[in-house]
Design a protein around this motif. Sequence first.
Motif, PDB file in Angstrom:
ATOM      1  N   ALA A  26       0.827  -1.202   0.000  1.00 23.15           N
ATOM      2  CA  ALA A  26       0.000   0.000   0.000  1.00 23.15           C
ATOM      3  C   ALA A  26       0.867   1.259   0.000  1.00 23.15           C
ATOM      4  O   ALA A  26       0.573   2.230  -0.714  1.00 23.15           O
ATOM      5  N   LEU A  27       1.944   1.259   0.780  1.00 24.85           N
ATOM      6  CA  LEU A  27       2.832   2.419   0.830  1.00 24.85           C
ATOM      7  C   LEU A  27       3.524   2.652  -0.508  1.00 24.85           C
ATOM      8  O   LEU A  27       3.653   3.797  -0.959  1.00 24.85           O
ATOM      9  N   VAL A  28       3.962   1.570  -1.150  1.00 20.85           N
ATOM     10  CA  VAL A  28       4.598   1.698  -2.463  1.00 20.85           C
ATOM     11  C   VAL A  28       3.593   2.217  -3.488  1.00 20.85           C
ATOM     12  O   VAL A  28       3.916   3.077  -4.322  1.00 20.85           O
ATOM     13  N   LEU A  29       2.362   1.721  -3.427  1.00 23.39           N
ATOM     14  CA  LEU A  29       1.322   2.168  -4.354  1.00 23.39           C
ATOM     15  C   LEU A  29       1.060   3.667  -4.204  1.00 23.39           C
ATOM     16  O   LEU A  29       1.050   4.412  -5.194  1.00 23.39           O
ATOM     17  N   VAL A  30       0.872   4.114  -2.973  1.00 18.98           N
ATOM     18  CA  VAL A  30       0.580   5.527  -2.735  1.00 18.98           C
ATOM     19  C   VAL A  30       1.755   6.406  -3.153  1.00 18.98           C
ATOM     20  O   VAL A  30       1.580   7.444  -3.803  1.00 18.98           O
ATOM     21  N   LEU A 125     -18.215  -4.892   7.042  1.00 19.97           N
ATOM     22  CA  LEU A 125     -18.724  -3.549   7.289  1.00 19.97           C
ATOM     23  C   LEU A 125     -17.636  -2.644   7.859  1.00 19.97           C
ATOM     24  O   LEU A 125     -17.550  -1.455   7.509  1.00 19.97           O
ATOM     25  N   ALA A 126     -16.786  -3.191   8.739  1.00 19.22           N
ATOM     26  CA  ALA A 126     -15.673  -2.402   9.278  1.00 19.22           C
ATOM     27  C   ALA A 126     -14.727  -1.965   8.169  1.00 19.22           C
ATOM     28  O   ALA A 126     -14.230  -0.827   8.174  1.00 19.22           O
ATOM     29  N   ILE A 127     -14.473  -2.836   7.205  1.00 20.74           N
ATOM     30  CA  ILE A 127     -13.623  -2.480   6.063  1.00 20.74           C
ATOM     31  C   ILE A 127     -14.301  -1.422   5.202  1.00 20.74           C
ATOM     32  O   ILE A 127     -13.674  -0.446   4.767  1.00 20.74           O
ATOM     33  N   ALA A 128     -15.612  -1.590   4.970  1.00 21.04           N
ATOM     34  CA  ALA A 128     -16.352  -0.629   4.146  1.00 21.04           C
ATOM     35  C   ALA A 128     -16.368   0.755   4.776  1.00 21.04           C
ATOM     36  O   ALA A 128     -16.370   1.771   4.067  1.00 21.04           O
ATOM     37  N   LEU A 129     -16.383   0.834   6.099  1.00 22.65           N
ATOM     38  CA  LEU A 129     -16.387   2.126   6.777  1.00 22.65           C
ATOM     39  C   LEU A 129     -15.058   2.861   6.634  1.00 22.65           C
ATOM     40  O   LEU A 129     -15.015   4.089   6.697  1.00 22.65           O
ATOM     41  N   VAL A 130     -13.974   2.122   6.438  1.00 21.94           N
ATOM     42  CA  VAL A 130     -12.646   2.740   6.357  1.00 21.94           C
ATOM     43  C   VAL A 130     -12.306   3.164   4.932  1.00 21.94           C
ATOM     44  O   VAL A 130     -11.637   4.186   4.726  1.00 21.94           O
ATOM     45  N   ILE A 131     -12.770   2.422   3.946  1.00 16.75           N
ATOM     46  CA  ILE A 131     -12.362   2.669   2.556  1.00 16.75           C
ATOM     47  C   ILE A 131     -12.599   4.113   2.110  1.00 16.75           C
ATOM     48  O   ILE A 131     -11.703   4.743   1.531  1.00 16.75           O
ATOM     49  N   PRO A 132     -13.787   4.710   2.339  1.00 18.85           N
ATOM     50  CA  PRO A 132     -13.983   6.095   1.870  1.00 18.85           C
ATOM     51  C   PRO A 132     -13.075   7.116   2.543  1.00 18.85           C
ATOM     52  O   PRO A 132     -12.884   8.217   2.013  1.00 18.85           O
ATOM     53  N   LEU A 133     -12.501   6.782   3.710  1.00 17.29           N
ATOM     54  CA  LEU A 133     -11.621   7.728   4.386  1.00 17.29           C
ATOM     55  C   LEU A 133     -10.378   8.045   3.558  1.00 17.29           C
ATOM     56  O   LEU A 133      -9.852   9.162   3.620  1.00 17.29           O
ATOM     57  N   PRO A 135      -9.864   8.338   0.055  1.00 17.72           N
ATOM     58  CA  PRO A 135     -10.072   9.449  -0.885  1.00 17.72           C
ATOM     59  C   PRO A 135     -10.392  10.771  -0.197  1.00 17.72           C
ATOM     60  O   PRO A 135      -9.994  11.834  -0.670  1.00 17.72           O
ATOM     61  N   MET A 136     -11.130  10.717   0.917  1.00 16.32           N
ATOM     62  CA  MET A 136     -11.460  11.961   1.628  1.00 16.32           C
ATOM     63  C   MET A 136     -10.211  12.634   2.176  1.00 16.32           C
ATOM     64  O   MET A 136     -10.042  13.856   2.065  1.00 16.32           O
ATOM     65  N   ILE A 137      -9.323  11.851   2.783  1.00 18.71           N
ATOM     66  CA  ILE A 137      -8.086  12.418   3.326  1.00 18.71           C
ATOM     67  C   ILE A 137      -7.223  12.987   2.204  1.00 18.71           C
ATOM     68  O   ILE A 137      -6.627  14.061   2.345  1.00 18.71           O
ATOM     69  N   TYR A 138      -7.175  12.289   1.083  1.00 20.47           N
ATOM     70  CA  TYR A 138      -6.405  12.811  -0.054  1.00 20.47           C
ATOM     71  C   TYR A 138      -6.999  14.122  -0.547  1.00 20.47           C
ATOM     72  O   TYR A 138      -6.263  15.076  -0.831  1.00 20.47           O
ATOM     73  N   ARG A 139      -8.319  14.177  -0.616  1.00 24.55           N
ATOM     74  CA  ARG A 139      -8.971  15.403  -1.111  1.00 24.55           C
ATOM     75  C   ARG A 139      -8.729  16.589  -0.177  1.00 24.55           C
ATOM     76  O   ARG A 139      -8.476  17.713  -0.622  1.00 24.55           O
ATOM     77  N   ILE A 140      -8.803  16.346   1.114  1.00 21.16           N
ATOM     78  CA  ILE A 140      -8.695  17.442   2.077  1.00 21.16           C
ATOM     79  C   ILE A 140      -7.248  17.876   2.280  1.00 21.16           C
ATOM     80  O   ILE A 140      -6.936  19.075   2.269  1.00 21.16           O
ATOM     81  N   LEU A 252      -7.478   2.448  -2.216  1.00 19.83           N
ATOM     82  CA  LEU A 252      -6.910   1.101  -2.135  1.00 19.83           C
ATOM     83  C   LEU A 252      -6.069   0.941  -0.874  1.00 19.83           C
ATOM     84  O   LEU A 252      -6.107  -0.104  -0.216  1.00 19.83           O
ATOM     85  N   ALA A 253      -5.296   1.983  -0.531  1.00 18.96           N
ATOM     86  CA  ALA A 253      -4.489   1.922   0.684  1.00 18.96           C
ATOM     87  C   ALA A 253      -5.373   1.791   1.918  1.00 18.96           C
ATOM     88  O   ALA A 253      -5.052   1.046   2.853  1.00 18.96           O
ATOM     89  N   ALA A 254      -6.485   2.526   1.952  1.00 15.99           N
ATOM     90  CA  ALA A 254      -7.413   2.426   3.083  1.00 15.99           C
ATOM     91  C   ALA A 254      -8.024   1.031   3.165  1.00 15.99           C
ATOM     92  O   ALA A 254      -8.160   0.467   4.258  1.00 15.99           O
ATOM     93  N   ALA A 255      -8.395   0.471   2.017  1.00 17.63           N
ATOM     94  CA  ALA A 255      -8.977  -0.877   2.007  1.00 17.63           C
ATOM     95  C   ALA A 255      -7.970  -1.907   2.518  1.00 17.63           C
ATOM     96  O   ALA A 255      -8.307  -2.777   3.333  1.00 17.63           O
TER      97      ALA A 255
END
Length: 349
Positions: A26-30, A125-133, A135-140, A252-255
């Motif tokens: 994930a770190l290499v991808l980002v 559900l726990a994974i689904a709750l983290v995934i949108p974070l 893109p949001m962190i990247y946007r902000i 993807l990194a969040a997932a």
Amino acid sequence: MDLSIGILLFQDGLTNGAIYMLLALALVLVFSVTRVLFLPQGEFVVFGALGFTLLNKGQMPGTVWLLLVFGVLAAISDIGSAATGKRLTAARRTLVANLALPALLALLAWIAARNNAPPLVCALLAIALVIPLGPMIYRIAFMPVAQSSILTLLIVGVTVHFVLLGMSLFFFGPEGMRAQPLLNGDISFGEVVVSAQSLLVYAASAAVVAGLYYLFEHTVYGKALRATSVSRTGARLSGIRTHVAGKLAFGLAAAIGAVCGVLLVSLTTVYYDSGLAIGMRGFIGAVVGALVSFPGAAVGALMVGVIEAFTAFFYSSLKDAALFLLIIPVLLYLSLGSGAGTVVSEEES
């Protein structure tokens, strides 16, 4: 130390190394796509771990409130940009992605907590709750300074880490949490006994790696990520929206981080501030791969897991020092092999 203890230590190291491997990838991808050394990667692990544990106990996880807060902030940022450019379609799209989706996930979490959902449902559900974070962190935090230097992006990453750390303490509390294994029991392979949870870790890690391979090799989005990692300018000239690629990389990194958290919290106790220590293990593996090689990062992370297990058995006080010593020969090799002591930017290359 006899052979049986050595086998147990190697198995334990391999299990932890499989989780570190996912973090390193994930770190290499980002970094490849956005040039961000994303030190807060471990926070995604904490959010997934603690969110799964609380859902499994029938409680609303703090991840819900984190998602709603970041959703509102991301929506405000997107609406402001869309209003400036008079792009009403983009404004409507961000309302769905940053407000409607978090609200729906919050409702599902409330239903799951009230009805004592099965562990597998809680994990998904726990994974689904983290995934949108992601893109949001990247946007902000990162998208407004996407063209800045790597040092500036690193400073922003450190700032994001401390913000997430404080929010994690506020929403989850200081107590450590540990969940029951998703799979119970042991499986014997001759003289070797492997826990079912460890086999689940191996299977999940292999599935994530296979999924990333398929994404990069056989999908348009994966090829867009690869093109952006080679040259952001060239990708833009080819019609690829690099900010979308950045959001996808962070998603993807969040997932991946959330999956690691769900797997890890059944093996060890996770605290609100465990993210940095966990993420640094993946970072060491990524450095072994020079932050550009996925196979190198995977091998390096597996090495980290095995070395950590044996060092903790013989010299527990030197465990962290031994891990960080791995970075020194890698950096020396890279510096000697580069042939130059200067960093060349993308525009100069």
